[in-house]
Design a protein around this motif. Structure first.
Motif, PDB file in Angstrom:
ATOM      1  N   HIS A  10       0.809  -1.217   0.000  1.00 51.28           N
ATOM      2  CA  HIS A  10       0.000   0.000   0.000  1.00 51.28           C
ATOM      3  C   HIS A  10       0.841   1.265   0.000  1.00 51.28           C
ATOM      4  CE1 HIS A  10      -3.277  -2.667   0.644  1.00 51.28           C
ATOM      5  NE2 HIS A  10      -2.914  -2.979   1.869  1.00 51.28           N
ATOM      6  N   ASP A  11       2.168   1.142   0.048  1.00 49.23           N
ATOM      7  CA  ASP A  11       3.003   2.341   0.122  1.00 49.23           C
ATOM      8  C   ASP A  11       3.840   2.506  -1.133  1.00 49.23           C
ATOM      9  OD1 ASP A  11       4.591   0.169   0.536  1.00 49.23           O
ATOM     10  OD2 ASP A  11       5.645   0.968   2.284  1.00 49.23           O
ATOM     11  N   LEU A  12       3.276   2.144  -2.260  1.00 49.09           N
ATOM     12  CA  LEU A  12       4.002   2.294  -3.520  1.00 49.09           C
ATOM     13  C   LEU A  12       4.278   3.764  -3.768  1.00 49.09           C
ATOM     14  CD1 LEU A  12       4.933   0.469  -5.900  1.00 49.09           C
ATOM     15  CD2 LEU A  12       2.867   1.174  -7.080  1.00 49.09           C
ATOM     16  N   ARG A 192     -19.771  12.608  -2.374  1.00 52.44           N
ATOM     17  CA  ARG A 192     -18.782  13.095  -1.409  1.00 52.44           C
ATOM     18  C   ARG A 192     -17.639  13.838  -2.089  1.00 52.44           C
ATOM     19  NH1 ARG A 192     -22.400  12.535   1.245  1.00 52.44           N
ATOM     20  NH2 ARG A 192     -22.739  11.241   3.091  1.00 52.44           N
ATOM     21  N   GLY A 193     -17.602  13.799  -3.417  1.00 53.17           N
ATOM     22  CA  GLY A 193     -16.543  14.495  -4.138  1.00 53.17           C
ATOM     23  C   GLY A 193     -15.162  13.961  -3.843  1.00 53.17           C
ATOM     24  N   MET A 194     -15.060  12.684  -3.522  1.00 55.35           N
ATOM     25  CA  MET A 194     -13.779  12.106  -3.135  1.00 55.35           C
ATOM     26  C   MET A 194     -12.895  11.877  -4.361  1.00 55.35           C
ATOM     27  SD  MET A 194     -14.818   9.421  -0.091  1.00 55.35           S
ATOM     28  CE  MET A 194     -13.091   9.046   0.248  1.00 55.35           C
ATOM     29  N   ALA A 195     -11.606  12.072  -4.186  1.00 54.49           N
ATOM     30  CA  ALA A 195     -10.637  11.827  -5.242  1.00 54.49           C
ATOM     31  C   ALA A 195     -10.287  10.340  -5.284  1.00 54.49           C
ATOM     32  CB  ALA A 195      -9.372  12.643  -5.004  1.00 54.49           C
ATOM     33  N   HIS A 196      -9.679   9.933  -6.403  1.00 53.42           N
ATOM     34  CA  HIS A 196      -9.299   8.535  -6.547  1.00 53.42           C
ATOM     35  C   HIS A 196      -8.398   8.082  -5.402  1.00 53.42           C
ATOM     36  CE1 HIS A 196      -9.990   9.104 -11.129  1.00 53.42           C
ATOM     37  NE2 HIS A 196     -11.056   8.586 -10.575  1.00 53.42           N
ATOM     38  N   ALA A 197      -7.436   8.918  -5.038  1.00 50.84           N
ATOM     39  CA  ALA A 197      -6.489   8.545  -3.984  1.00 50.84           C
ATOM     40  C   ALA A 197      -7.202   8.343  -2.647  1.00 50.84           C
ATOM     41  CB  ALA A 197      -5.401   9.607  -3.847  1.00 50.84           C
ATOM     42  N   GLU A 198      -8.217   9.164  -2.388  1.00 52.19           N
ATOM     43  CA  GLU A 198      -8.967   9.032  -1.133  1.00 52.19           C
ATOM     44  C   GLU A 198      -9.760   7.729  -1.112  1.00 52.19           C
ATOM     45  OE1 GLU A 198     -10.102  13.512   0.207  1.00 52.19           O
ATOM     46  OE2 GLU A 198     -10.998  12.838  -1.677  1.00 52.19           O
ATOM     47  N   ILE A 199     -10.350   7.377  -2.245  1.00 48.31           N
ATOM     48  CA  ILE A 199     -11.099   6.124  -2.328  1.00 48.31           C
ATOM     49  C   ILE A 199     -10.159   4.932  -2.159  1.00 48.31           C
ATOM     50  CG2 ILE A 199     -12.505   4.672  -3.853  1.00 48.31           C
ATOM     51  CD1 ILE A 199     -13.614   7.255  -5.076  1.00 48.31           C
ATOM     52  N   ALA A 200      -8.984   5.014  -2.803  1.00 51.12           N
ATOM     53  CA  ALA A 200      -8.004   3.923  -2.683  1.00 51.12           C
ATOM     54  C   ALA A 200      -7.589   3.730  -1.238  1.00 51.12           C
ATOM     55  CB  ALA A 200      -6.787   4.229  -3.559  1.00 51.12           C
ATOM     56  N   LYS A 201      -7.364   4.834  -0.523  1.00 50.95           N
ATOM     57  CA  LYS A 201      -6.963   4.737   0.885  1.00 50.95           C
ATOM     58  C   LYS A 201      -8.088   4.176   1.732  1.00 50.95           C
ATOM     59  CE  LYS A 201      -5.076   7.497   4.691  1.00 50.95           C
ATOM     60  NZ  LYS A 201      -4.616   8.849   5.118  1.00 50.95           N
ATOM     61  N   LEU A 202      -9.306   4.638   1.477  1.00 50.59           N
ATOM     62  CA  LEU A 202     -10.458   4.174   2.246  1.00 50.59           C
ATOM     63  C   LEU A 202     -10.698   2.684   2.037  1.00 50.59           C
ATOM     64  CD1 LEU A 202     -12.910   4.972   4.020  1.00 50.59           C
ATOM     65  CD2 LEU A 202     -14.178   5.344   1.902  1.00 50.59           C
ATOM     66  N   ALA A 203     -10.559   2.222   0.778  1.00 47.08           N
ATOM     67  CA  ALA A 203     -10.820   0.819   0.453  1.00 47.08           C
ATOM     68  C   ALA A 203      -9.593  -0.072   0.649  1.00 47.08           C
ATOM     69  CB  ALA A 203     -11.312   0.697  -0.987  1.00 47.08           C
ATOM     70  N   VAL A 205      -6.869  -0.313  -1.250  1.00 50.32           N
ATOM     71  CA  VAL A 205      -6.523  -0.946  -2.522  1.00 50.32           C
ATOM     72  C   VAL A 205      -5.548  -0.036  -3.264  1.00 50.32           C
ATOM     73  CG1 VAL A 205      -8.734  -2.146  -2.714  1.00 50.32           C
ATOM     74  CG2 VAL A 205      -8.471   0.131  -3.739  1.00 50.32           C
ATOM     75  N   PRO A 206      -4.845  -0.557  -4.279  1.00 50.89           N
ATOM     76  CA  PRO A 206      -3.965   0.301  -5.082  1.00 50.89           C
ATOM     77  C   PRO A 206      -4.742   1.413  -5.779  1.00 50.89           C
ATOM     78  CG  PRO A 206      -3.458  -2.014  -5.461  1.00 50.89           C
ATOM     79  CD  PRO A 206      -4.726  -1.974  -4.664  1.00 50.89           C
ATOM     80  N   LEU A 207      -4.052   2.508  -6.044  1.00 46.96           N
ATOM     81  CA  LEU A 207      -4.676   3.656  -6.702  1.00 46.96           C
ATOM     82  C   LEU A 207      -5.284   3.258  -8.047  1.00 46.96           C
ATOM     83  CD1 LEU A 207      -5.262   6.705  -6.889  1.00 46.96           C
ATOM     84  CD2 LEU A 207      -2.952   6.993  -7.819  1.00 46.96           C
ATOM     85  N   GLY A 208      -4.565   2.440  -8.818  1.00 44.05           N
ATOM     86  CA  GLY A 208      -5.062   2.021 -10.124  1.00 44.05           C
ATOM     87  C   GLY A 208      -6.388   1.278 -10.026  1.00 44.05           C
ATOM     88  N   THR A 209      -6.554   0.494  -8.961  1.00 48.03           N
ATOM     89  CA  THR A 209      -7.807  -0.241  -8.769  1.00 48.03           C
ATOM     90  C   THR A 209      -8.961   0.716  -8.517  1.00 48.03           C
ATOM     91  OG1 THR A 209      -6.620  -2.150  -7.862  1.00 48.03           O
ATOM     92  CG2 THR A 209      -8.961  -1.982  -7.352  1.00 48.03           C
ATOM     93  N   ALA A 210      -8.733   1.716  -7.656  1.00 51.12           N
ATOM     94  CA  ALA A 210      -9.786   2.703  -7.377  1.00 51.12           C
ATOM     95  C   ALA A 210     -10.160   3.475  -8.632  1.00 51.12           C
ATOM     96  CB  ALA A 210      -9.316   3.652  -6.278  1.00 51.12           C
ATOM     97  N   LYS A 211      -9.160   3.854  -9.418  1.00 53.26           N
ATOM     98  CA  LYS A 211      -9.437   4.579 -10.667  1.00 53.26           C
ATOM     99  C   LYS A 211     -10.275   3.725 -11.606  1.00 53.26           C
ATOM    100  CE  LYS A 211      -5.352   7.585 -10.822  1.00 53.26           C
ATOM    101  NZ  LYS A 211      -4.121   7.909 -11.569  1.00 53.26           N
TER     102      LYS A 211
END
Length: 229
Positions: A10-12, A192-203, A205-211
């Motif tokens: 998770h720290d890529l 909620r207007g959440m950004a991809h990075a915020e969704i990735a952190k919440l879930a 998962v990798p950023l690419g997965t959230a996107k």
């Protein structure tokens, strides 16, 4: 004895911030008569990949720093968009983290192996993107306004809001055609207007997965709404 189970990564590090030089086609090193510097560089990368296979995060970071700029250029050459190239790079390094033990230096030079991973992932992303664009039917301004008009109380689950508005618009079937992850990600973006990075952190998962959840969920929803409208 420390656990050998491979943990999620998770720290890529973020992709290189500089844009690849005009996305030129890069000349790969030849196999014939590598000089001493090339041999030394290859030996270092082989060692790093072997260390990554033992869950060595410091080695992973060193491998990333040594190769990411070049591999970002490879990804960009294939997909032609920086955002997609960043997604490719993230996914490729996650695969390296999980499958470093499969690398055999007798079969390929380390950069050849890494480039193969990046190119394969880039080709998959490009094909998926082409299919999404070909099938996408954009929401009308009226439909977009109807979906986003009422954000509601911040305490209300955004997924509940999305489901409620789907009933109002008579698109429940469209909503249920999305995966559970896509529905949740789309709801977080809209309400909620959440950004991809915020969704990735919440879930977690990798950023690419959230996107991918957001992009594919919105594309599928738009396609389905267009078909029933």
């Amino acid at each position: 004895m420390p656990s050998t189970a491979r943990q999620p990564l998770h720290d890529l590090p973020p992709p290189p911030t500089e844009r690849p030089a005009s996305a030129r086609v890069f000349t790969l090193p030849t196999r014939s008569s590598p000089d001493a510097a090339t041999q030394q560089a290859n030996a270092r990368l082989v060692r790093l990949i072997k260390d990554v296979a033992t869950l060595d995060r410091a080695a992973f970071r060193e491998l990333y720093d040594a190769t990411s700029a070049y591999l970002m250029g490879v990804a960009y050459t294939v997909v032609g968009q920086r955002e997609l190239a960043e997604e490719v790079l993230q996914d490729a390094y996650v695969k390296v983290w999980h499958h470093a033990e499969s690398y055999d230096p007798r079969l390929a030079a380390p950069m050849t192996w890494l480039i193969h991973i990046v190119r394969n992932r880039a080709i998959d992303v490009r094909r998926a993107r082409q299919q999404e664009v070909a099938s996408m039917v954009p929401l009308s301004e009226e439909q977009q306004a109807h979906l986003a008009d009422t954000v509601g109380d911040a305490s209300i689950d955004p997924l509940h809001l999305l489901q409620r508005h789907a009933v109002e618009m008579n698109i429940q079937a469209c909503l249920h055609s999305l995966s559970a992850e896509q529905r949740q990600a789309v709801a977080l973006v809209i309400y909620r207007g959440m950004a991809h990075a915020e969704i990735a952190k919440l879930a977690n998962v990798p950023l690419g997965t959230a996107k991918a959840w957001v992009r594919r969920g919105l594309a599928r929803l738009a396609e389905c709404v267009g078909a029933v409208s």
